[in-house]
Scaffold this motif. Structure first.
Motif, PDB file in Angstrom:
ATOM      1  N   MET A   1       0.849  -1.197   0.000  1.00 53.94           N
ATOM      2  CA  MET A   1       0.000   0.000   0.000  1.00 53.94           C
ATOM      3  C   MET A   1       0.884   1.247   0.000  1.00 53.94           C
ATOM      4  SD  MET A   1      -2.974   1.105   2.717  1.00 53.94           S
ATOM      5  CE  MET A   1      -3.835   2.658   2.531  1.00 53.94           C
ATOM      6  N   THR A   2       0.491   2.264  -0.779  1.00 52.99           N
ATOM      7  CA  THR A   2       1.260   3.493  -0.854  1.00 52.99           C
ATOM      8  C   THR A   2       1.254   4.203   0.497  1.00 52.99           C
ATOM      9  OG1 THR A   2       0.627   3.741  -3.170  1.00 52.99           O
ATOM     10  CG2 THR A   2       1.519   5.672  -2.070  1.00 52.99           C
ATOM     11  N   GLN A   3       2.430   4.631   0.945  1.00 51.47           N
ATOM     12  CA  GLN A   3       2.536   5.273   2.241  1.00 51.47           C
ATOM     13  C   GLN A   3       1.947   6.673   2.217  1.00 51.47           C
ATOM     14  OE1 GLN A   3       6.633   6.070   3.308  1.00 51.47           O
ATOM     15  NE2 GLN A   3       7.220   6.387   1.178  1.00 51.47           N
ATOM     16  N   SER A   4       1.400   7.081   3.352  1.00 48.23           N
ATOM     17  CA  SER A   4       0.849   8.418   3.491  1.00 48.23           C
ATOM     18  C   SER A   4       1.882   9.305   4.177  1.00 48.23           C
ATOM     19  CB  SER A   4      -0.442   8.369   4.326  1.00 48.23           C
ATOM     20  OG  SER A   4      -0.951   9.666   4.528  1.00 48.23           O
ATOM     21  N   LEU A   5       2.326  10.339   3.492  1.00 48.77           N
ATOM     22  CA  LEU A   5       3.318  11.262   4.022  1.00 48.77           C
ATOM     23  C   LEU A   5       2.672  12.604   4.329  1.00 48.77           C
ATOM     24  CD1 LEU A   5       6.275  10.644   1.515  1.00 48.77           C
ATOM     25  CD2 LEU A   5       5.996   9.647   3.799  1.00 48.77           C
ATOM     26  N   THR A   6       3.105  13.237   5.381  1.00 46.87           N
ATOM     27  CA  THR A   6       2.642  14.581   5.693  1.00 46.87           C
ATOM     28  C   THR A   6       3.355  15.574   4.776  1.00 46.87           C
ATOM     29  OG1 THR A   6       4.382  15.005   7.318  1.00 46.87           O
ATOM     30  CG2 THR A   6       2.363  13.919   8.101  1.00 46.87           C
ATOM     31  N   PRO A   7       2.818  16.791   4.645  1.00 49.61           N
ATOM     32  CA  PRO A   7       3.530  17.801   3.856  1.00 49.61           C
ATOM     33  C   PRO A   7       4.958  18.039   4.356  1.00 49.61           C
ATOM     34  CG  PRO A   7       1.285  18.515   4.223  1.00 49.61           C
ATOM     35  CD  PRO A   7       1.478  17.268   5.052  1.00 49.61           C
ATOM     36  N   GLU A   8       5.152  17.981   5.672  1.00 42.42           N
ATOM     37  CA  GLU A   8       6.493  18.176   6.226  1.00 42.42           C
ATOM     38  C   GLU A   8       7.440  17.063   5.800  1.00 42.42           C
ATOM     39  OE1 GLU A   8       3.606  20.430   8.670  1.00 42.42           O
ATOM     40  OE2 GLU A   8       3.683  18.370   7.921  1.00 42.42           O
ATOM     41  N   GLN A   9       6.948  15.841   5.767  1.00 45.35           N
ATOM     42  CA  GLN A   9       7.780  14.714   5.330  1.00 45.35           C
ATOM     43  C   GLN A   9       8.110  14.817   3.841  1.00 45.35           C
ATOM     44  OE1 GLN A   9       5.028  11.709   6.794  1.00 45.35           O
ATOM     45  NE2 GLN A   9       6.550  11.005   8.295  1.00 45.35           N
ATOM     46  N   ILE A  10       7.145  15.261   3.064  1.00 46.38           N
ATOM     47  CA  ILE A  10       7.394  15.445   1.631  1.00 46.38           C
ATOM     48  C   ILE A  10       8.440  16.533   1.412  1.00 46.38           C
ATOM     49  CG2 ILE A  10       6.348  16.227  -0.545  1.00 46.38           C
ATOM     50  CD1 ILE A  10       3.757  14.852   0.398  1.00 46.38           C
ATOM     51  N   LYS A  11       8.336  17.614   2.170  1.00 44.47           N
ATOM     52  CA  LYS A  11       9.321  18.688   2.063  1.00 44.47           C
ATOM     53  C   LYS A  11      10.733  18.170   2.339  1.00 44.47           C
ATOM     54  CE  LYS A  11      11.249  22.763   1.998  1.00 44.47           C
ATOM     55  NZ  LYS A  11      11.593  23.403   0.697  1.00 44.47           N
ATOM     56  N   ALA A  55      -0.121  13.965  -4.306  1.00 44.32           N
ATOM     57  CA  ALA A  55      -0.161  12.522  -4.046  1.00 44.32           C
ATOM     58  C   ALA A  55      -0.221  12.240  -2.549  1.00 44.32           C
ATOM     59  CB  ALA A  55       1.060  11.846  -4.669  1.00 44.32           C
ATOM     60  N   GLY A  56       0.533  12.993  -1.769  1.00 42.22           N
ATOM     61  CA  GLY A  56       0.487  12.808  -0.326  1.00 42.22           C
ATOM     62  C   GLY A  56      -0.884  13.077   0.243  1.00 42.22           C
ATOM     63  N   LEU A  58      -3.762  12.844  -1.389  1.00 42.99           N
ATOM     64  CA  LEU A  58      -4.689  11.798  -1.836  1.00 42.99           C
ATOM     65  C   LEU A  58      -4.525  10.515  -1.033  1.00 42.99           C
ATOM     66  CD1 LEU A  58      -4.607  12.188  -5.741  1.00 42.99           C
ATOM     67  CD2 LEU A  58      -6.331  13.024  -4.130  1.00 42.99           C
ATOM     68  N   THR A  59      -3.276  10.125  -0.765  1.00 35.73           N
ATOM     69  CA  THR A  59      -3.065   8.885  -0.007  1.00 35.73           C
ATOM     70  C   THR A  59      -3.566   9.018   1.424  1.00 35.73           C
ATOM     71  OG1 THR A  59      -0.794   9.580   0.517  1.00 35.73           O
ATOM     72  CG2 THR A  59      -1.089   8.144  -1.393  1.00 35.73           C
ATOM     73  N   SER A  60      -3.523  10.227   1.974  1.00 37.95           N
ATOM     74  CA  SER A  60      -3.996  10.425   3.348  1.00 37.95           C
ATOM     75  C   SER A  60      -5.500  10.271   3.466  1.00 37.95           C
ATOM     76  CB  SER A  60      -3.571  11.805   3.859  1.00 37.95           C
ATOM     77  OG  SER A  60      -4.313  12.835   3.224  1.00 37.95           O
ATOM     78  N   GLN A  61      -6.208  10.311   2.329  1.00 40.21           N
ATOM     79  CA  GLN A  61      -7.663  10.152   2.376  1.00 40.21           C
ATOM     80  C   GLN A  61      -8.125   8.949   1.561  1.00 40.21           C
ATOM     81  OE1 GLN A  61      -8.889  14.017   1.111  1.00 40.21           O
ATOM     82  NE2 GLN A  61      -8.475  13.667  -1.039  1.00 40.21           N
ATOM     83  N   GLY A  62      -7.228   7.981   1.385  1.00 50.84           N
ATOM     84  CA  GLY A  62      -7.641   6.711   0.798  1.00 50.84           C
ATOM     85  C   GLY A  62      -7.201   6.462  -0.621  1.00 50.84           C
ATOM     86  N   GLY A  63      -6.590   7.453  -1.275  1.00 54.78           N
ATOM     87  CA  GLY A  63      -6.078   7.226  -2.623  1.00 54.78           C
ATOM     88  C   GLY A  63      -6.742   8.083  -3.676  1.00 54.78           C
ATOM     89  N   GLY A  64      -6.274   7.922  -4.890  1.00 56.65           N
ATOM     90  CA  GLY A  64      -6.774   8.695  -6.007  1.00 56.65           C
ATOM     91  C   GLY A  64      -5.800   8.586  -7.166  1.00 56.65           C
ATOM     92  N   SER A  65      -5.910   9.478  -8.131  1.00 49.63           N
ATOM     93  CA  SER A  65      -5.029   9.431  -9.294  1.00 49.63           C
ATOM     94  C   SER A  65      -4.618  10.841  -9.692  1.00 49.63           C
ATOM     95  CB  SER A  65      -5.725   8.749 -10.478  1.00 49.63           C
ATOM     96  OG  SER A  65      -6.774   9.558 -10.975  1.00 49.63           O
ATOM     97  N   ILE A  66      -3.441  10.943 -10.294  1.00 45.37           N
ATOM     98  CA  ILE A  66      -2.933  12.224 -10.783  1.00 45.37           C
ATOM     99  C   ILE A  66      -2.474  12.041 -12.221  1.00 45.37           C
ATOM    100  CG2 ILE A  66      -1.232  14.064 -10.472  1.00 45.37           C
ATOM    101  CD1 ILE A  66      -1.030  13.162  -7.531  1.00 45.37           C
ATOM    102  N   ASP A  86       9.544   8.880  -7.068  1.00 41.33           N
ATOM    103  CA  ASP A  86      10.147   7.650  -6.550  1.00 41.33           C
ATOM    104  C   ASP A  86      10.601   7.833  -5.104  1.00 41.33           C
ATOM    105  OD1 ASP A  86       9.785   6.041  -8.766  1.00 41.33           O
ATOM    106  OD2 ASP A  86      11.702   6.595  -9.686  1.00 41.33           O
ATOM    107  N   ARG A  87      11.200   8.975  -4.806  1.00 40.68           N
ATOM    108  CA  ARG A  87      11.645   9.240  -3.435  1.00 40.68           C
ATOM    109  C   ARG A  87      10.492   9.159  -2.442  1.00 40.68           C
ATOM    110  NH1 ARG A  87      15.211  14.786  -3.620  1.00 40.68           N
ATOM    111  NH2 ARG A  87      16.368  14.359  -5.566  1.00 40.68           N
ATOM    112  N   CYS A  88       9.351   9.688  -2.873  1.00 42.69           N
ATOM    113  CA  CYS A  88       8.186   9.740  -1.987  1.00 42.69           C
ATOM    114  C   CYS A  88       7.358   8.458  -2.032  1.00 42.69           C
ATOM    115  CB  CYS A  88       7.295  10.927  -2.344  1.00 42.69           C
ATOM    116  SG  CYS A  88       8.078  12.544  -2.098  1.00 42.69           S
ATOM    117  N   GLY A  89       7.648   7.589  -2.986  1.00 44.41           N
ATOM    118  CA  GLY A  89       6.893   6.345  -3.115  1.00 44.41           C
ATOM    119  C   GLY A  89       5.570   6.503  -3.826  1.00 44.41           C
ATOM    120  N   TYR A  90       5.435   7.542  -4.665  1.00 42.08           N
ATOM    121  CA  TYR A  90       4.156   7.843  -5.300  1.00 42.08           C
ATOM    122  C   TYR A  90       4.151   7.627  -6.816  1.00 42.08           C
ATOM    123  CZ  TYR A  90       2.930  10.156  -0.893  1.00 42.08           C
ATOM    124  OH  TYR A  90       2.667  10.434   0.427  1.00 42.08           O
TER     125      TYR A  90
END
Length: 250
Positions: A1-11, A55-56, A58-66, A86-90
């Protein structure tokens, strides 16, 4: 399952790669959650920083597409969007399309393949020109679901003030008014706010918002000039607003 990252983690993962800031990433995350956005169309991929924030969220609320579109040259950016995703796993949740000339051509292909509205949000941060983004808006309108949103970035960006293209021969050969006019603002004021299928206009943090109405025929009266404005008008904004009023005969 795709991991859910916070905006701070993505930064942390994207570092100082331009262009979306952490503040904007947080605002966008909140917006996507508040409006239950699932399927996103992005016009202007660049390095993919904004794509990662989308992407972060979308994953925090169950998924989606971009689905993200850009010029072919963006494949050679350092880093390219694929690297950050790739770094973020998205990477698996994002479809990237690149075209030699303009994303309007790929939008044309989408309509040819299936004209059914399929996106809840279009984030437009691409050409910043009247000729490209004005046409892109009408194509996007066909692809947005009723209730979906379009957000324009860099509302008051101009070619003449751009540190990257302002001194290029292409820009120097433009007529003066074309170089100095905020063309995204013109698209928003003259095309979006006058379109019968859109309402709920708002401006905040250099972003302009508009929602595709669920039932535009039920809206007997629409004020296309007075809107929710979250930032003071600048002289450039006032100038454009006066132009719109003149065109409307007010």
């Amino acid at each position: 399952m795709t991991q859910s990252l916070t905006p701070e983690q993505i930064k942390e993962l994207v570092g100082d790669t331009p262009n979306m800031s952490l503040h904007q990433g947080k605002l966008m995350t909140r917006f996507l959650r508040e409006h239950a956005i699932r399927d996103i169309l992005e016009l202007g991929t660049k390095h993919g920083v904004s794509t990662c924030y989308f992407a972060g969220a979308l994953t925090s609320q169950g998924g989606g597409s971009i689905t993200t579109l850009d010029l072919a040259e963006s494949e050679n950016f350092t880093p390219p969007a694929e690297n950050l995703l790739d770094r973020c796993g998205y990477r698996d949740m994002v479809s990237i399309y690149r075209d030699p000339t303009s994303y309007t051509w790929q939008l044309k292909k989408f309509l040819e393949e299936d004209p059914t509205p399929r996106f809840d949000l279009c984030y437009l941060d691409g050409a910043h020109s009247w000729s490209v983004d004005g046409f892109a808006f009408f194509l996007v309108e066909r692809l947005l679901r009723p209730g979906g949103w379009i957000i324009f970035d860099d509302l008051d960006w101009t070619f003449s003030q751009s540190p990257t293209v302002g001194e290029t021969e292409y820009v120097r050969n433009m007529p003066q008014d074309e170089r100095d006019t905020p063309q995204v603002r013109l698209v928003y004021e003259l095309l979006v706010k006058t379109h019968p299928n859109f309402g709920e206009f708002g401006i905040r943090d250099d972003w302009a918002y508009a929602q595709k109405l669920n039932n535009p025929a039920a809206c007997v009266e629409r004020d296309i000039v007075i809107e929710k404005v979250y930032e003071p008008y600048t002289p450039a904004v006032e100038k454009v607003a006066r132009r719109v009023l003149r065109l409307m005969g007010r």
